[in-house]
Design a protein around this motif. Sequence first.
Motif, PDB file in Angstrom:
ATOM      1  N   PRO A 294      52.864  36.022  28.878  1.00 20.83           N
ATOM      2  CA  PRO A 294      52.649  37.116  29.835  1.00 20.83           C
ATOM      3  C   PRO A 294      51.161  37.237  30.143  1.00 20.83           C
ATOM      4  CG  PRO A 294      53.792  37.898  27.869  1.00 20.83           C
ATOM      5  CD  PRO A 294      53.402  36.474  27.626  1.00 20.83           C
ATOM      6  N   ALA A 295      50.866  37.648  31.348  1.00 20.16           N
ATOM      7  CA  ALA A 295      49.473  37.805  31.756  1.00 20.16           C
ATOM      8  C   ALA A 295      48.812  38.909  30.947  1.00 20.16           C
ATOM      9  CB  ALA A 295      49.410  38.117  33.243  1.00 20.16           C
ATOM     10  N   SER A 296      47.600  38.633  30.480  1.00 23.95           N
ATOM     11  CA  SER A 296      46.842  39.642  29.734  1.00 23.95           C
ATOM     12  C   SER A 296      46.248  40.660  30.698  1.00 23.95           C
ATOM     13  CB  SER A 296      45.719  38.964  28.948  1.00 23.95           C
ATOM     14  OG  SER A 296      44.715  38.506  29.846  1.00 23.95           O
ATOM     15  N   ALA A 297      45.798  41.776  30.149  1.00 27.22           N
ATOM     16  CA  ALA A 297      45.146  42.799  30.957  1.00 27.22           C
ATOM     17  C   ALA A 297      43.930  42.213  31.673  1.00 27.22           C
ATOM     18  CB  ALA A 297      44.737  43.978  30.082  1.00 27.22           C
ATOM     19  N   ASP A 298      43.207  41.318  31.009  1.00 30.90           N
ATOM     20  CA  ASP A 298      42.016  40.728  31.635  1.00 30.90           C
ATOM     21  C   ASP A 298      42.389  39.813  32.795  1.00 30.90           C
ATOM     22  OD1 ASP A 298      40.377  42.095  29.883  1.00 30.90           O
ATOM     23  OD2 ASP A 298      40.132  40.393  28.526  1.00 30.90           O
ATOM     24  N   ILE A 299      43.471  39.053  32.660  1.00 30.03           N
ATOM     25  CA  ILE A 299      43.929  38.198  33.757  1.00 30.03           C
ATOM     26  C   ILE A 299      44.375  39.064  34.932  1.00 30.03           C
ATOM     27  CG2 ILE A 299      45.752  36.599  34.487  1.00 30.03           C
ATOM     28  CD1 ILE A 299      45.539  35.340  31.649  1.00 30.03           C
ATOM     29  N   LEU A 300      45.105  40.109  34.646  1.00 26.20           N
ATOM     30  CA  LEU A 300      45.565  41.017  35.706  1.00 26.20           C
ATOM     31  C   LEU A 300      44.375  41.675  36.402  1.00 26.20           C
ATOM     32  CD1 LEU A 300      48.488  42.513  33.664  1.00 26.20           C
ATOM     33  CD2 LEU A 300      48.737  41.103  35.709  1.00 26.20           C
ATOM     34  N   PHE A 301      43.362  42.043  35.632  1.00 32.56           N
ATOM     35  CA  PHE A 301      42.149  42.628  36.191  1.00 32.56           C
ATOM     36  C   PHE A 301      41.476  41.621  37.127  1.00 32.56           C
ATOM     37  CE2 PHE A 301      37.508  43.405  35.825  1.00 32.56           C
ATOM     38  CZ  PHE A 301      37.464  44.640  36.454  1.00 32.56           C
ATOM     39  N   GLN A 302      41.397  40.365  36.691  1.00 32.44           N
ATOM     40  CA  GLN A 302      40.794  39.322  37.526  1.00 32.44           C
ATOM     41  C   GLN A 302      41.592  39.127  38.812  1.00 32.44           C
ATOM     42  OE1 GLN A 302      37.759  37.645  36.991  1.00 32.44           O
ATOM     43  NE2 GLN A 302      38.169  37.193  39.138  1.00 32.44           N
ATOM     44  N   MET A 303      42.909  39.232  38.734  1.00 30.98           N
ATOM     45  CA  MET A 303      43.734  39.127  39.939  1.00 30.98           C
ATOM     46  C   MET A 303      43.413  40.271  40.906  1.00 30.98           C
ATOM     47  SD  MET A 303      47.216  37.837  38.099  1.00 30.98           S
ATOM     48  CE  MET A 303      48.247  37.884  39.530  1.00 30.98           C
ATOM     49  N   GLY A 304      43.152  41.453  40.353  1.00 31.02           N
ATOM     50  CA  GLY A 304      42.738  42.580  41.188  1.00 31.02           C
ATOM     51  C   GLY A 304      41.408  42.314  41.864  1.00 31.02           C
ATOM     52  N   LEU A 305      40.459  41.772  41.106  1.00 28.75           N
ATOM     53  CA  LEU A 305      39.162  41.437  41.688  1.00 28.75           C
ATOM     54  C   LEU A 305      39.323  40.399  42.793  1.00 28.75           C
ATOM     55  CD1 LEU A 305      36.881  41.167  38.525  1.00 28.75           C
ATOM     56  CD2 LEU A 305      36.902  42.996  40.233  1.00 28.75           C
ATOM     57  N   ASP A 306      40.140  39.373  42.541  1.00 32.99           N
ATOM     58  CA  ASP A 306      40.369  38.322  43.532  1.00 32.99           C
ATOM     59  C   ASP A 306      40.941  38.909  44.822  1.00 32.99           C
ATOM     60  OD1 ASP A 306      39.471  36.502  41.641  1.00 32.99           O
ATOM     61  OD2 ASP A 306      41.459  35.674  41.217  1.00 32.99           O
ATOM     62  N   SER A 307      41.901  39.816  44.690  1.00 33.02           N
ATOM     63  CA  SER A 307      42.505  40.447  45.869  1.00 33.02           C
ATOM     64  C   SER A 307      41.501  41.340  46.591  1.00 33.02           C
ATOM     65  CB  SER A 307      43.726  41.281  45.466  1.00 33.02           C
ATOM     66  OG  SER A 307      44.741  40.460  44.940  1.00 33.02           O
ATOM     67  N   ALA A 308      40.702  42.078  45.828  1.00 34.65           N
ATOM     68  CA  ALA A 308      39.747  43.011  46.421  1.00 34.65           C
ATOM     69  C   ALA A 308      38.656  42.297  47.208  1.00 34.65           C
ATOM     70  CB  ALA A 308      39.126  43.892  45.332  1.00 34.65           C
ATOM     71  N   CYS A 309      38.248  41.125  46.745  1.00 35.52           N
ATOM     72  CA  CYS A 309      37.149  40.426  47.420  1.00 35.52           C
ATOM     73  C   CYS A 309      37.642  39.326  48.343  1.00 35.52           C
ATOM     74  CB  CYS A 309      36.148  39.887  46.407  1.00 35.52           C
ATOM     75  SG  CYS A 309      36.739  38.489  45.457  1.00 35.52           S
ATOM     76  N   GLY A 310      38.963  39.111  48.415  1.00 35.47           N
ATOM     77  CA  GLY A 310      39.494  38.087  49.308  1.00 35.47           C
ATOM     78  C   GLY A 310      39.228  36.676  48.835  1.00 35.47           C
ATOM     79  N   ARG A 311      39.195  36.473  47.544  1.00 31.94           N
ATOM     80  CA  ARG A 311      38.869  35.154  46.993  1.00 31.94           C
ATOM     81  C   ARG A 311      39.865  34.079  47.429  1.00 31.94           C
ATOM     82  NH1 ARG A 311      37.176  35.257  41.118  1.00 31.94           N
ATOM     83  NH2 ARG A 311      35.290  35.932  42.149  1.00 31.94           N
ATOM     84  N   HIS A 312      41.134  34.437  47.596  1.00 38.22           N
ATOM     85  CA  HIS A 312      42.160  33.449  47.958  1.00 38.22           C
ATOM     86  C   HIS A 312      42.715  33.712  49.355  1.00 38.22           C
ATOM     87  CE1 HIS A 312      41.927  32.023  43.878  1.00 38.22           C
ATOM     88  NE2 HIS A 312      42.206  33.228  43.421  1.00 38.22           N
ATOM     89  N   GLY A 313      41.889  34.235  50.239  1.00 38.11           N
ATOM     90  CA  GLY A 313      42.332  34.560  51.592  1.00 38.11           C
ATOM     91  C   GLY A 313      41.745  35.892  52.024  1.00 38.11           C
ATOM     92  N   ALA A 314      42.506  36.626  52.773  1.00 35.50           N
ATOM     93  CA  ALA A 314      42.034  37.920  53.275  1.00 35.50           C
ATOM     94  C   ALA A 314      41.966  38.949  52.147  1.00 35.50           C
ATOM     95  CB  ALA A 314      42.964  38.424  54.370  1.00 35.50           C
ATOM     96  N   THR A 315      41.061  39.897  52.267  1.00 40.17           N
ATOM     97  CA  THR A 315      40.987  41.020  51.336  1.00 40.17           C
ATOM     98  C   THR A 315      42.300  41.793  51.398  1.00 40.17           C
ATOM     99  OG1 THR A 315      38.618  41.191  51.649  1.00 40.17           O
ATOM    100  CG2 THR A 315      39.732  43.138  50.810  1.00 40.17           C
TER     101      THR A 315
END
Length: 79
Positions: free
Chosen positions: A8-29
Amino acid sequence: MAIMGEQPASADILFQMGLDSACGRHGATDLVSAHKWFNIAALKGNTNAARYRKEISGEMSPAEIAEAQRSAREWLSMH
Protein backbone atom coordinates in the motif's frame (compact mmCIF):
# COMPACT_ATOMS: atom_id res chain seq x y z
CA MET A 1 -1.49 4.30 -9.37
CA ALA A 2 -1.59 4.60 -5.60
CA ILE A 3 -0.58 0.99 -5.02
CA MET A 4 3.10 0.36 -5.59
CA GLY A 5 3.46 -3.33 -6.40
CA GLU A 6 1.79 -5.21 -3.60
CA GLN A 7 2.63 -2.60 -0.96
CA PRO A 8 0.00 0.00 0.00
CA ALA A 9 1.14 3.53 -0.68
CA SER A 10 2.76 5.21 2.31
CA ALA A 11 1.68 8.61 3.59
CA ASP A 12 4.86 10.07 2.07
CA ILE A 13 4.12 8.59 -1.37
CA LEU A 14 0.56 9.90 -1.21
CA PHE A 15 1.90 13.32 -0.18
CA GLN A 16 4.26 13.28 -3.18
CA MET A 17 1.32 12.42 -5.44
CA GLY A 18 -0.44 15.50 -4.06
CA LEU A 19 2.59 17.64 -4.81
CA ASP A 20 2.80 16.20 -8.33
CA SER A 21 -0.87 17.03 -8.96
CA ALA A 22 -0.58 20.51 -7.44
CA CYS A 23 2.39 21.51 -9.59
CA GLY A 24 1.32 19.70 -12.77
CA ARG A 25 4.36 17.44 -12.84
CA HIS A 26 2.60 14.83 -15.01
CA GLY A 27 0.42 17.17 -17.07
CA ALA A 28 -1.96 19.95 -16.16
CA THR A 29 -2.24 21.22 -12.58
CA ASP A 30 -5.09 19.37 -10.86
CA LEU A 31 -6.04 20.88 -7.51
CA VAL A 32 -8.93 18.44 -7.00
CA SER A 33 -6.53 15.48 -7.25
CA ALA A 34 -3.93 17.28 -5.16
CA HIS A 35 -6.50 17.95 -2.42
CA LYS A 36 -7.56 14.29 -2.53
CA TRP A 37 -3.99 12.98 -2.15
CA PHE A 38 -3.12 15.51 0.57
CA ASN A 39 -6.31 14.54 2.42
CA ILE A 40 -5.45 10.82 2.30
CA ALA A 41 -1.80 11.46 3.20
CA ALA A 42 -2.91 13.54 6.21
CA LEU A 43 -5.21 10.74 7.35
CA LYS A 44 -2.28 8.33 7.09
CA GLY A 45 -0.05 10.54 9.22
CA ASN A 46 1.86 12.92 6.94
CA THR A 47 2.14 16.10 8.99
CA ASN A 48 2.68 18.47 6.03
CA ALA A 49 -0.28 17.19 4.02
CA ALA A 50 -2.98 18.92 6.07
CA ARG A 51 -1.19 22.26 5.72
CA TYR A 52 -0.86 21.88 1.94
CA ARG A 53 -4.49 20.75 1.67
CA LYS A 54 -5.62 23.86 3.54
CA GLU A 55 -3.42 26.09 1.38
CA ILE A 56 -4.75 24.83 -1.96
CA SER A 57 -8.35 24.76 -0.74
CA GLY A 58 -8.16 28.56 -0.71
CA GLU A 59 -7.80 28.40 -4.50
CA MET A 60 -10.68 25.95 -4.96
CA SER A 61 -14.45 26.36 -5.18
CA PRO A 62 -16.69 24.62 -2.62
CA ALA A 63 -17.79 22.23 -5.40
CA GLU A 64 -14.17 21.32 -6.20
CA ILE A 65 -13.44 20.68 -2.51
CA ALA A 66 -16.54 18.48 -2.25
CA GLU A 67 -15.44 16.56 -5.36
CA ALA A 68 -11.96 16.04 -3.87
CA GLN A 69 -13.44 14.81 -0.58
CA ARG A 70 -15.75 12.39 -2.41
CA SER A 71 -12.84 11.10 -4.44
CA ALA A 72 -10.74 10.59 -1.29
CA ARG A 73 -13.58 8.66 0.39
CA GLU A 74 -13.97 6.46 -2.69
CA TRP A 75 -10.23 5.77 -2.82
CA LEU A 76 -10.14 4.92 0.89
CA SER A 77 -13.11 2.56 0.57
CA MET A 78 -11.29 0.67 -2.21
CA HIS A 79 -7.86 0.49 -0.52
